[in-house]
Design an enzyme around this catalytic site. Structure first.
Site, PDB file in Angstrom:
ATOM      1  CG  HIS A  70      -0.269   0.008   2.520  1.00  0.00           C
ATOM      2  ND1 HIS A  70       0.470  -1.072   2.954  1.00  0.00           N
ATOM      3  CD2 HIS A  70      -0.204   0.936   3.482  1.00  0.00           C
ATOM      4  CE1 HIS A  70       0.960  -0.796   4.146  1.00  0.00           C
ATOM      5  NE2 HIS A  70       0.571   0.421   4.495  1.00  0.00           N
ATOM      6  CB  CYS A 153     -30.585   3.551 -14.499  1.00  0.00           C
ATOM      7  SG  CYS A 153     -30.678   5.295 -14.041  1.00  0.00           S
TER       8      CYS A 153
END
Length: 176
Positions: A70, A153
């Site tokens: 990380h 959508c």
């Protein structure tokens, strides 16, 4: 320039593949970091093929190269682009969470940060999302978009991921 790309789960994720492709064509290095939900929409292999590098998506998997997976991207990146930035990722960044590769690396990164939101307009207009974005902007994150128009959508309104050309212009133009 070396770009860190934090990818979250959004229908617009396929356009982040275009961002990677364009960055590589222009000679920039890319390190892709994905949330676990993002890996359910597009596989890390697709990002690896386009970026030419490892894709980080599990804090505990380890690349075998470094026990601090990380931290390595945070040290190597010049800019960090969160694209697409879902409402969930925006909230986790605003709260300072570090529970995956995207957010843990964000906490360790010291350079310019860009957030490119993508979500349904109902989510976009939610006061909590707007509060979180305002907080990120106050912390120095630059916001790119969103665009207004037809959403995946079928709804109309703000929430579309900004055009790839706009995203690239924002992250590749030096701050004045």
């Amino acid at each position: 320039m070396h770009v860190l790309l934090g990818v979250s789960a959004s229908v617009a994720i396929h356009r982040s593949l275009d961002v990677v492709s364009e960055l590589r064509k222009r000679g920039h290095g890319i390190t892709v970091l994905m949330t676990s939900n993002a890996t359910k929409l597009v596989t890390p292999l697709q990002f690896a093929a386009l970026s030419g590098g490892l894709v980080h998506h599990d804090v505990f998997a380890g690349s075998g190269n470094d026990v601090y997976d990380h931290l390595t991207p945070a040290r190597e990146g010049d800019v960090y682009l969160f694209c697409p930035a879902s409402a969930d990722l925006i909230a986790r960044l605003a709260c300072g969470m570090g529970d995956d590769m995207v957010t843990t690396t964000a906490l360790a990164f010291e350079g310019p940060r860009f957030v490119a939101p993508a979500m349904n307009y109902r989510m976009w207009k939610n006061p909590l999302v707007q509060r979180n974005l305002a907080l990120l902007r106050s912390l120095g994150y630059a916001q790119i978009g969103p665009a207004d128009g037809e959403l995946a959508c079928g709804d109309q309104g703000p929430g579309r991921l900004a055009p790839v050309a706009d995203i690239l212009a924002a992250i590749l133009t030096p701050a004045s």
